[in-house]
Design a protein around this motif. Structure first.
Motif, mmCIF file in Angstrom:
data_model
loop_
_atom_site.group_PDB
_atom_site.id
_atom_site.type_symbol
_atom_site.label_atom_id
_atom_site.label_comp_id
_atom_site.label_asym_id
_atom_site.label_seq_id
_atom_site.Cartn_x
_atom_site.Cartn_y
_atom_site.Cartn_z
ATOM 1 N N ASP A 89 39.502 29.819 29.767
ATOM 2 C CA ASP A 89 38.519 30.831 30.139
ATOM 3 C C ASP A 89 37.801 30.509 31.448
ATOM 4 O O ASP A 89 37.081 31.351 31.985
ATOM 5 C CB ASP A 89 37.520 31.088 29.015
ATOM 6 N N ARG A 90 38.017 29.327 32.007
ATOM 7 C CA ARG A 90 37.442 29.004 33.310
ATOM 8 C C ARG A 90 38.152 29.730 34.449
ATOM 9 O O ARG A 90 37.659 29.762 35.571
ATOM 10 C CB ARG A 90 37.459 27.489 33.530
ATOM 11 N N LEU A 91 39.316 30.305 34.164
ATOM 12 C CA LEU A 91 39.998 31.139 35.156
ATOM 13 C C LEU A 91 39.506 32.586 35.111
ATOM 14 O O LEU A 91 40.021 33.435 35.841
ATOM 15 C CB LEU A 91 41.508 31.094 34.945
ATOM 16 N N ALA A 120 38.639 30.567 40.687
ATOM 17 C CA ALA A 120 39.792 29.740 40.333
ATOM 18 C C ALA A 120 40.953 30.594 39.837
ATOM 19 O O ALA A 120 42.125 30.299 40.115
ATOM 20 C CB ALA A 120 39.392 28.710 39.281
ATOM 21 N N GLY A 121 40.639 31.659 39.109
ATOM 22 C CA GLY A 121 41.689 32.563 38.631
ATOM 23 C C GLY A 121 42.360 33.314 39.761
ATOM 24 O O GLY A 121 43.584 33.514 39.757
ATOM 25 N N LEU A 178 38.033 22.757 38.232
ATOM 26 C CA LEU A 178 37.413 23.454 37.113
ATOM 27 C C LEU A 178 36.283 22.612 36.540
ATOM 28 O O LEU A 178 36.438 21.404 36.338
ATOM 29 C CB LEU A 178 38.443 23.744 36.018
ATOM 30 N N ASP A 179 35.146 23.244 36.293
ATOM 31 C CA ASP A 179 33.990 22.535 35.750
ATOM 32 C C ASP A 179 34.240 22.119 34.308
ATOM 33 O O ASP A 179 34.924 22.821 33.549
ATOM 34 C CB ASP A 179 32.742 23.430 35.800
#
Length: 253
Positions: free
Chosen positions: A163-165, A176-177, A200-201
């Motif tokens: 879900d970080r994308l 990032a996505g 990515l964090d």
């Protein structure tokens, strides 16, 4: 292959929503700008006609003719997801119109790149629409085969399960996505590039209570306004113009 005139068509996915950049039109960057920077050279120009919220027939009506007039040798088209998300949709009729539009672009001599939609199977919100998206994707693949279009198969890009994308609205790609999508487009085209995944964090593991609170906040902040726009017949793209409406040079990455 070296490209000289790249035109990107579509909705928020191609406009770049979720990848903020205050220095650019509409305040976003996106994967298409990132691709253009990699393709840039002495004889290269780029236009992006995409506008957030546009449905497939709107994209066809507003963007296909201006695109063909630019005589591009590369065109990307992402359209249909906003239609599939509606309570009711005629997917066959929608793709029939899409097929004609892709045929028109392909007959111009441009290399046409199309996309499948993301697989929402792991989403607690959009997972119920997985069957619709699967049908839409299979029809998109048929259209691509029929017209010799290149297809970027978003459905099979499993790293988007992270879900970080995705942006905080859970509907648009994050920076990032968008970077990952630019890499996928260039890789599919066979274009060498120097893009790398963005860092990515680290995110803490949420308790069940924290997840419920986050979901409620998302529903209030993002889902509620989205539903309200659908019910009122308004769009997040109302009043916006294409970010790059005419072909223009691009600085190399």
């Amino acid at each position: 292959m070296t490209y000289h005139r790249f035109v990107a068509l579509g909705d928020s996915f191609t406009e770049g929503v979720g990848d903020p950049d205050a220095s650019r039109p509409n305040g976003v960057r996106g994967w298409a700008d990132r691709v253009a920077a990699q393709l840039a050279g002495d004889d290269f120009a780029y236009a992006n006609l995409a506008i957030r919220g546009r449905k497939l027939r709107q994209i066809i009506a507003e963007q296909i003719e201006p695109a063909t007039q630019m005589a591009p040798d590369l065109v990307t088209v992402y359209a249909g997801a906003n239609d599939v998300l509606r309570p009711r949709v005629d997917i066959d009729g929608m793709v029939e119109a899409y097929d004609a539009a892709i045929g028109r672009l392909a007959s111009s001599g441009a290399q046409v790149v199309v996309f499948t939609a993301y697989d929402p199977g792991g989403s607690p919100v959009f997972g119920a629409l997985r069957g619709r998206f699967a049908i839409y994707n299979e029809l998109v693949r048929e259209v691509a085969d029929r017209h010799g279009a290149t297809i970027v198969d978003f459905w099979r890009l499993r790293d988007y399960r992270d879900d970080r994308l995705w942006d905080g609205d859970r509907m648009h790609l994050s920076a990032a996505g968008h970077q990952r999508m630019a890499m996928a487009v260039l890789d599919t085209l066979g274009v060498a590039h120097d893009l790398e995944p963005l860092p990515l964090d680290e995110r803490p593991v949420l308790s069940a209570a924290d997840r419920r609170a986050a979901n409620l906040e998302w529903a209030r902040t993002h889902a509620g306004p989205w539903v309200k726009r659908r019910l009122s017949g308004t769009s997040s793209g109302d009043g916006l113009s294409p970010r790059w409406p005419t072909l223009a040079p691009v600085a190399s990455a």
